[in-house]
Scaffold this active site. Structure first.
Site, PDB file in Angstrom:
ATOM      1  N   LYS A   1     -81.047 -57.297  54.683  1.00 12.46           N
ATOM      2  CA  LYS A   1     -82.396 -57.633  54.298  1.00 12.46           C
ATOM      3  C   LYS A   1     -81.856 -59.100  53.453  1.00 12.46           C
ATOM      4  CE  LYS A   1     -86.019 -56.175  50.962  1.00 12.46           C
ATOM      5  NZ  LYS A   1     -86.408 -55.054  50.078  1.00 12.46           N
TER       6      LYS A   1
ATOM      7  N   SER B   1     -90.983 -53.140  50.916  1.00  9.98           N
ATOM      8  CA  SER B   1     -90.785 -54.939  51.379  1.00  9.98           C
ATOM      9  C   SER B   1     -89.678 -54.931  52.332  1.00  9.98           C
ATOM     10  CB  SER B   1     -90.153 -55.542  50.076  1.00  9.98           C
ATOM     11  OG  SER B   1     -89.246 -54.806  49.614  1.00  9.98           O
TER      12      SER B   1
ATOM     13  N   SER C   1     -89.459 -49.661  48.489  1.00  8.03           N
ATOM     14  CA  SER C   1     -89.133 -50.606  49.578  1.00  8.03           C
ATOM     15  C   SER C   1     -88.222 -50.124  50.658  1.00  8.03           C
ATOM     16  CB  SER C   1     -88.825 -51.997  48.731  1.00  8.03           C
ATOM     17  OG  SER C   1     -89.779 -52.470  48.162  1.00  8.03           O
TER      18      SER C   1
END
Ligand SMILES: [Zn+2]
Lengths: 102, 476, 492
Positions: free
Chosen positions: C80, C155, C179
């Protein structure tokens, strides 16, 4: 929760954000929605409750006073948009205070 | 109407650690800009702080010495404000739960001893350095993240002189504790002041102003004298004092207004989520207490009692821990406190000041100086002569006797001057003379020593020996 | 053509470690898939083709030289883009950090490299991890591999979508209020949020420091178990990372559930919820009952306050964490401003998207003088009550069970204009974040929406530092669920 435009402006300034009038108005509405939503917390009796900052209870975490190798001046300055010699350069500081614009 | 001055001081002391408060960057002054910076103190995305254990222990040591009450639980908080010398745009500090509260610093005043109470002591990180130029402000982060201890006093100080005494006493304590270099020029000790005045007898405090940018002890005293005068004149003239933050300008010896009304900063303090709290370790505190050095004030009192010194002399001696150690060593060897104190406060201090060197680099060790003082004490050397010898010691490693001899200034070589002294010794030491005549040749040395003593070491040894032989031979 | 993208992480590591296949072959397989498919999915912000091949070759060389293979030898991973990688851009999907290259590796990245993993690139996210749909990314658009008109969740949308589309075997995400788990649910993959303090945050770009935790995504539980074994454990660079022993999570997966109890927190089911989702979750509960596990209702009375609490705490911290992006030392700077404050304000308003600015404002407000007690402090106290709910529940049961998300993947743009609606995506996941307890989302079924099958996630929550129990319980379901390992047809 009602928010004055001046409050939103003040918060924007504390947050170092430059908002246009229409953005200010839009954020004001959205923030009011959110603040109205979070007002549900006001119903709880929290008198005797201790605030919880950390998810885990851990204390006394230290590091030994041993030096490590710094990055080096060039790498420190590598990301800045403006430098002078070995320093970061920023536009002049006119006023350091968080003074309201209005 | 008579006015009195009320002062409280906030002192920032840089802790004498090897590395910064929350990262391992070395703490050094005067290096290439931005050369002592890592991702952590540069506030790069993703970094985390970790508390320097030495910084915490030094802070604890200070608080124990100051008699503070130590918090059983303490934590760090973020103080949020934007400034380009603060890379994260928040400073890690301590807000509502400082690690130490209360405590006091004793000072001497013309009216006697006074105890200045402390509000609190807390730990925080320093910001970087910002230099303003017409083309912009320049940021050097070498200092960013240096560990600081903030010591806040109650408004217990009643004059600029007291403020200075307080600072001097605090500085000495920090030096004795070896937690701070206390170099005001390099900024390792900094001080802000809050000052107000009020009519004598009035209980409520007057409106205070905050004075910043005082870079020396004398600067603090001058700035506060200036500001107290300004406030009193304003009130006498029927004016009012406005809350303000003022900047002291050492060169012009006056203040200027930095901001007019006390602007309520909104620092949005909140507990630092990246750092765990600290729970007080009672054992550690006991260990620290056990290892505390004798503090300057105690030493000052002991010097007066043990060595029969004046307050002033004792004060001069304890000002510097190393100088006090030098003195104690010297006094022990010589057995004469006052004599030792005189020499240390005069000749030794003069040399150190002149050469701007620390005691450790003094060319005359306490051991060597003690030899000299023993001669002075026994009357073998005159004060004037001793001074000359001391001066020559500064540039030579030769033995004391050689130096005295070389100085020659005192050497008496005239037989007519020396003969009466030799005769005197023959008279006083009949037993030795008899021994020598009985064949104990070695006893001649004793006679020689006695004569030299009478000349305070100034007799020309050859002439003296010649006269001794002469008299022995004459049989008188 | 091989099917490495259907292989579990431990199978790849085993095959690479034994020399059966080379890490380079595996890496090239994934790079080729990314090349072919990621235009559609949009999971990656940055693909490090050259770097991945070099890392793979280095792994192969070590193995050929007889060095003991790392536990993730040759496993292709995606990171990420709020986790720092030395030499590769790390942007947080924000224009304010566009082009920023970290001079250091996050601790988790270091551990992955040491374990022999091969880093393929950086994955999209909602800017600064603020969002539940990945639509707040300032730099890329990620879609749900099950329906390209729908969001992957957020997210960590890029991390979930990459695994769902077989573009990486393992990905790392970060979870602040859901997330990892919510996008895992929406994309039909496994996503684990470890206990707060289990995995070092050093190098994770902070959103909300007291909530953020890094965790893995995989097609199956063995993948997240293996990865957690590599990531977990004390780090002296992170004061909040705990020195607790790290078990072999993979080796202990197949334990018995005998004597285990699972709690159903009734309050979680009182929220408005997609009917198909509650059916899937009920079926999952039945699987446990059939296994002899006692399933009981437990009270979690403060659940309804979790979202309000979460948004106050998280954004208060965020307002401070994001203060450093002011254009002074790195990142985007407005060049026109003649004065410092103006420069900072403009740089930030130009660099941050709407949602980030909104949250910074909310957080600043909650901390500001006059409002601190009523908002931030109050939220910290409710956080304590929420934690107490969990503590009490875990005296009775070993794990809690509920849906990960009350709704399946929603259409792009559906919630963008209404921040409050977006925030409610976290109602199932935020409580565990506030309590700091470990939680996992496991695929447990599909619902049909407009002719599309959309995955549903089962949310399991366990006691702090008992990931072993959590993974074991999740695994027991996984082996009995017929949809395990199913991938969207478009990307097979
Ligand atoms: Zn550093």
């Amino acid at each position: 929760m009602e928010l004055e435009v001046s409050t939103v402006k003040h918060i924007a300034h504390l947050s170092r954000l430059e908002l246009s009038d229409s953005e200010l108005e839009r954020f004001r509405g959205q923030l009011m929605d959110i603040l109205t939503f979070v007002e549900s917390l006001a119903d709880l009796d929290l008198e005797s409750v201790q605030p919880r900052v950390h998810a885990v209870e851990v204390t006394n975490q230290f590091r030994a006073d041993h030096p490590h190798e710094p990055l080096g001046t060039e790498e420190v300055l590598a990301g800045t948009a403006d430098r002078q010699g070995d320093t970061f350069r920023v536009p002049v500081v006119v006023d350091t205070e968080d003074v309201l614009e209005d | 109407m008579e006015y009195e001055v009320v002062v409280g001081l906030e002192v920032h002391a840089q802790l004498a650690t090897r590395t910064k408060m929350f990262c391992g960057c070395p703490v050094r002054f005067g290096e290439r800009p931005n050369s002592l910076v890592c991702p952590i103190c540069l506030g790069l995305p993703g970094v985390l702080p970790v508390v320097n254990e030495s910084a915490y222990h030094m802070s604890l040591r200070t608080a124990v010495a100051l008699g503070c009450e130590l918090a059983s639980f303490t934590k760090f908080d973020r103080k949020n404000y934007y400034y380009p010398d603060l890379p994260k745009n928040y400073q890690i500090s301590q807000y509502d739960l400082p690690f130490a509260e209360g405590g006091s610093v004793p000072i001497s005043t013309p009216g006697g001893e006074k105890s200045i109470r402390l509000v609190r002591v807390h730990m925080e990180e320093d910001a970087g350095k910002l230099v303003h130029t017409p083309l912009g402000s320049l940021v050097d982060l070498n200092r960013a993240g240096t560990p600081l201890m903030e010591i806040v006093s109650e408004p217990d100080l009643s004059s600029p002189e007291e403020a200075r005494s307080y600072l001097e006493e605090l500085k000495r304590m920090l030096e004795y504790l070896e937690v701070c270099d206390c170099n005001m020029e390099e900024g390792s000790l900094r001080c802000d002041a809050n000052l107000s005045v009020r009519p004598v007898g009035q209980k409520e405090l007057g409106v205070k102003t905050e004075i910043k940018n005082m870079n020396s002890f004398s600067g603090v005293e001058k700035a506060l004298t200036y500001e107290a005068g300004r406030q009193i004149r304003t009130l006498v003239a029927g004016g009012v004092i406005e809350q303000a933050t003022l900047l002291w300008h050492e060169d012009r010896e006056e203040t200027s207004v930095m901001r007019t009304k006390e602007h309520a900063h909104d620092y949005r303090y909140f507990p630092e989520p990246d750092l765990s709290p600290i729970v007080l370790d009672a054992k550690k505190v006991e260990q620290i207490r056990g290892e505390l050095p004798e503090l300057p004030r105690t030493r000052w009192q002991r010097f007066q009692a043990d060595y029969d010194l004046s307050e002033y002399d004792a004060e001069v001696l304890i000002r510097d821990r190393a100088l006090a150690d030098y003195f104690e060593d010297l006094a022990g060897r010589v057995g004469q406190g006052k004599l030792a104190a005189n020499w240390v406060t005069n000749q030794v201090s003069a040399v150190l000041n002149e050469r701007k060197i620390p005691v450790a680099e003094c060319p005359v060790s306490s051991d060597r100086l003690s030899e000299l003082l023993l001669r002075v004490d026994s009357g073998d050397l005159s004060k004037g002569m001793a001074g000359k010898v001391f001066d020559s010691m500064l540039g030579s490693d030769a033995s004391l006797d050689q130096l005295i001899e070389k100085l020659g200034g005192g050497q008496i070589s005239d037989p007519d001057t020396l003969r009466p002294l030799v005769e005197e010794v023959f008279g006083e030491q009949a037993k030795i003379v008899e021994d020598i005549r009985g064949g104990k040749d070695k006893a001649k040395n004793a006679l020689f020593g006695k004569v030299m003593g009478k000349t305070r070491g100034r007799g020309n040894p050859e002439v003296v020996r010649g006269l001794i032989e002469e008299l022995l031979a004459s049989g008188s | 053509m091989s099917d490495f993208h259907c292989w579990a992480a431990d199978r790849i590591a085993g095959a690479v470690g034994s020399g059966e296949v080379t890490a380079e072959t595996v890496a090239r397989h994934f790079l080729e898939r990314i090349d072919r498919l990621d235009d559609k999915v949009g999971a990656f912000l940055q693909v490090d083709t050259q770097g991945a091949i070099e890392q793979a070759r280095a792994v192969d060389r070590d193995i050929a030289a007889g060095k003991p293979p790392g536990p993730m030898s040759g496993v292709p991973v995606g990171i990420k883009d709020n986790i720092c990688t030395r030499g590769l851009p790390t942007t947080c999907a924000s224009r304010i950090l566009e082009g920023f290259v970290s001079p250091y590796d996050a601790e988790v990245v270091k551990r992955l490299r040491d374990a022999g993993a091969v880093i393929l690139g950086k994955l999209n996210l909602d800017e600064f991890a603020m969002g539940s749909s990945c639509e707040n990314s300032g730099l890329g658009r990620t879609v749900n591999p099950w329906d390209p008109d729908r969001v992957p969740g957020g997210s960590s949308g890029g991390s979930a979508a990459a695994v769902a589309a077989g573009l990486a075997t393992i990905t790392l995400g970060s979870d602040t209020g859901g997330s990892i788990r919510q996008p895992a649910a929406l994309c039909g993959v496994v996503g684990l949020k470890p206990t707060y303090g289990r995995v070092s945050r050093f190098g994770l770009i902070a959103f909300a420091s007291s909530l953020d935790q890094i965790g893995p995504f995989a097609m199956d539980i063995s993948g997240v178990a293996l990865t957690l074994s590599v990531l977990a454990g004390e780090d002296p660079q992170d004061s909040t990372c705990i020195a607790a022993s790290v078990p072999d999570y993979l080796g202990t997966l197949e334990g018995s559930l005998e004597g285990k109890k699972i709690g159903i927190p009734r309050e979680y089911f009182e929220f408005e919820m997609h009917a198909g989702i509650s059916q899937c979750v009920e079926r999952a509960a039945q699987v446990y009952r059939d296994l002899g596990v006692e399933v009981v209702e437990v009270p979690m009375p403060h659940t309804k306050h979790a979202i309000a609490t979460y948004y106050l705490v998280a954004n208060a911290e965020a307002s401070s964490n994001l203060a450093r992006y002011d254009g002074v030392h790195y990142g985007h700077r407005n060049q026109e401003a003649k004065e410092l404050v103006e420069m900072s304000c403009r740089s930030r308003s130009e660099g941050f998207g709407d949602e980030v600015q909104r949250r910074i404002m909310l957080g600043t407000f909650a901390l500001s003088s006059g409002y601190y007690d009523a908002y931030y402090l109050r939220a910290l106290k409710v956080r304590q009550l929420i934690r107490q709910d969990f503590d009490a529940a875990f005296e009775q049961v070993d794990a809690l069970l509920c849906p990960t998300s009350p709704i399946p993947a929603f259409r792009m743009g559906e919630k963008v204009e209404d921040p409050m609606q977006m925030y409610l995506c976290d109602i199932m996941t935020a409580p565990a974040s506030l309590a700091g307890v470990p939680a996992i989302s496991v695929p447990c079924g599909f619902v049909e929406e407009e002719g599309r099958s959309l995955p549903v996630g089962l949310h399991l929550v366990s006691r702090p530092f008992e990931e072993e129990t959590l993974l074991g319980i999740a695994r027991a379901f996984e082996v009995r669920y017929e949809g395990s390992g199913r991938m969207p047809a478009e990307v097979l």
